[in-house]
Design a protein around this motif. Structure first.
Motif, short mmCIF file in Angstrom:
data_model
loop_
_atom_site.label_atom_id
_atom_site.label_comp_id
_atom_site.label_asym_id
_atom_site.label_seq_id
_atom_site.Cartn_x
_atom_site.Cartn_y
_atom_site.Cartn_z
N VAL A 69 0.80 -1.23 0.00
CA VAL A 69 0.00 0.00 0.00
C VAL A 69 0.83 1.27 0.00
CG1 VAL A 69 -1.98 -1.12 1.11
CG2 VAL A 69 -0.24 -0.02 2.53
N MET A 70 2.14 1.14 0.17
CA MET A 70 2.99 2.34 0.26
C MET A 70 3.18 2.99 -1.11
SD MET A 70 6.81 0.71 0.61
CE MET A 70 7.65 -0.02 -0.81
N THR A 71 3.57 4.25 -1.09
CA THR A 71 4.01 4.95 -2.29
C THR A 71 5.49 4.65 -2.47
OG1 THR A 71 2.42 6.73 -1.96
CG2 THR A 71 4.32 7.21 -3.36
N ARG A 72 5.83 4.04 -3.59
CA ARG A 72 7.23 3.69 -3.84
C ARG A 72 8.00 4.90 -4.35
NH1 ARG A 72 7.60 -1.92 -3.87
NH2 ARG A 72 5.54 -2.93 -3.87
N ASP A 73 9.30 4.94 -4.04
CA ASP A 73 10.17 6.04 -4.46
C ASP A 73 9.50 7.40 -4.21
OD1 ASP A 73 12.13 4.23 -5.43
OD2 ASP A 73 10.93 3.97 -7.25
N PRO A 74 9.19 7.69 -2.95
CA PRO A 74 8.45 8.92 -2.63
C PRO A 74 9.28 10.17 -2.94
CG PRO A 74 9.32 7.95 -0.63
CD PRO A 74 9.60 6.97 -1.73
N TYR A 75 8.56 11.28 -3.11
CA TYR A 75 9.22 12.56 -3.31
C TYR A 75 10.08 12.90 -2.08
CZ TYR A 75 6.28 13.78 -7.31
OH TYR A 75 5.68 13.82 -8.54
N THR A 76 11.21 13.51 -2.34
CA THR A 76 12.08 13.98 -1.27
C THR A 76 12.44 15.44 -1.53
OG1 THR A 76 14.13 13.31 -2.38
CG2 THR A 76 13.08 11.68 -0.91
N ILE A 77 12.95 16.08 -0.50
CA ILE A 77 13.42 17.45 -0.62
C ILE A 77 14.62 17.61 0.30
CG2 ILE A 77 11.94 18.42 1.20
CD1 ILE A 77 11.56 20.85 -0.79
N SER A 78 15.54 18.47 -0.09
CA SER A 78 16.71 18.73 0.75
C SER A 78 16.27 19.45 2.02
CB SER A 78 17.71 19.59 -0.02
OG SER A 78 18.69 20.11 0.86
N ALA A 79 16.87 19.06 3.14
CA ALA A 79 16.58 19.75 4.40
C ALA A 79 17.01 21.21 4.33
CB ALA A 79 17.26 19.04 5.56
N GLY A 80 17.89 21.54 3.39
CA GLY A 80 18.35 22.91 3.23
C GLY A 80 17.50 23.73 2.28
N ALA A 81 16.48 23.12 1.67
CA ALA A 81 15.56 23.86 0.80
C ALA A 81 14.64 24.72 1.66
CB ALA A 81 14.74 22.89 -0.04
N THR A 82 14.00 25.70 1.03
CA THR A 82 13.07 26.54 1.80
C THR A 82 11.77 25.80 2.04
OG1 THR A 82 12.03 27.57 -0.14
CG2 THR A 82 14.03 28.62 0.73
N ALA A 83 11.12 26.16 3.13
CA ALA A 83 9.80 25.59 3.43
C ALA A 83 8.79 25.96 2.35
CB ALA A 83 9.33 26.04 4.80
N TYR A 84 9.01 27.12 1.70
CA TYR A 84 8.11 27.56 0.64
C TYR A 84 8.25 26.65 -0.58
CZ TYR A 84 8.32 31.46 3.84
OH TYR A 84 8.29 32.22 4.98
N GLU A 85 9.48 26.21 -0.85
CA GLU A 85 9.68 25.26 -1.95
C GLU A 85 9.00 23.94 -1.63
OE1 GLU A 85 13.30 22.96 -4.31
OE2 GLU A 85 13.78 24.69 -3.04
#
Length: 197
Positions: A69-85
């Motif tokens: 039931v999981m989403t495979r290869d989920p979206y990720t974001i850098s911890a250094g990206a902005t919260a707005y991004e």
């Protein structure tokens, strides 16, 4: 404001071979609605409370695990990206959570609840305030004009947001750090500005 400042750090993870019941119990125990799915130290998916809730009854009838039931290869974001991004990525892709990584390692998760909390803070909604909208002709008026009138009336601008934009008109929403903006609104109208309350 960076993702690392808003994310939940070191999130609890679950194995892809865990049962739906185990995953739901893990969510309840940890007070979360998203679980990164980890196998041999690598993130292979993301499962949400909605994924698990919809799979709970079928899991009573057959052997359904998190990997089903999981989403495979989920979206990720850098911890250094902005919260707005992060907010843009979630909005564009209709996500409720986004895994935060540093050098390909999971370091946190940022969710819609985190983004909503940020929005509420940035808009100054936690303190007593008042709000109105002003229509500006970009060729004739500037935000500076409006701000000068607000200052002259002794009020403080808490936040400003552009809520509509066209070639002939831009509508800005102002939030002031006072409960009553009547004097400011009247001064703006007397200066020829169109104000909506």
């Amino acid at each position: 404001m960076l993702v690392r400042d808003r994310m939940s750090k070191n999130p609890y993870t679950i194995s892809p071979t865990a049962s739906v019941d185990e995953a739901l119990q893990a969510m309840r125990n940890n007070g979360v609605r998203h679980l990164p799915v980890s196998s041999q130290g690598h993130i292979v998916g993301l499962v949400t409370d909605q994924d698990l809730t919809s799979a709970w009854f079928p899991s009573l009838l057959e052997d359904i695990t998190v990997k089903d039931v999981m989403t495979r290869d989920p979206y990720t974001i850098s911890a250094g990206a902005t919260a707005y991004e992060a907010a843009r990525v979630m909005y564009t892709n209709k996500l409720t959570g986004l895994l935060a990584v540093e050098e390909d390692s999971l370091v946190g998760i940022i969710t819609l609840a985190d983004i909503l909390r940020l929005f509420v803070e940035v808009m100054g909604l936690l303190n007593e305030s008042s709000r109105f909208d002003v229509s500006l002709d970009p060729s004739r008026h500037s935000l500076h004009d409006i701000h000068q009138i607000i200052q002259k009336e002794g009020a403080e601008v808490v936040s400003v947001a552009l809520i509509a934009s066209g070639p002939q008109e831009r509508i800005y929403s102002f939030r002031l750090g006072c409960a009553d903006s009547t004097a400011v609104v009247e001064a703006l109208k007397q200066a020829g500005h169109e104000v909506f309350i």
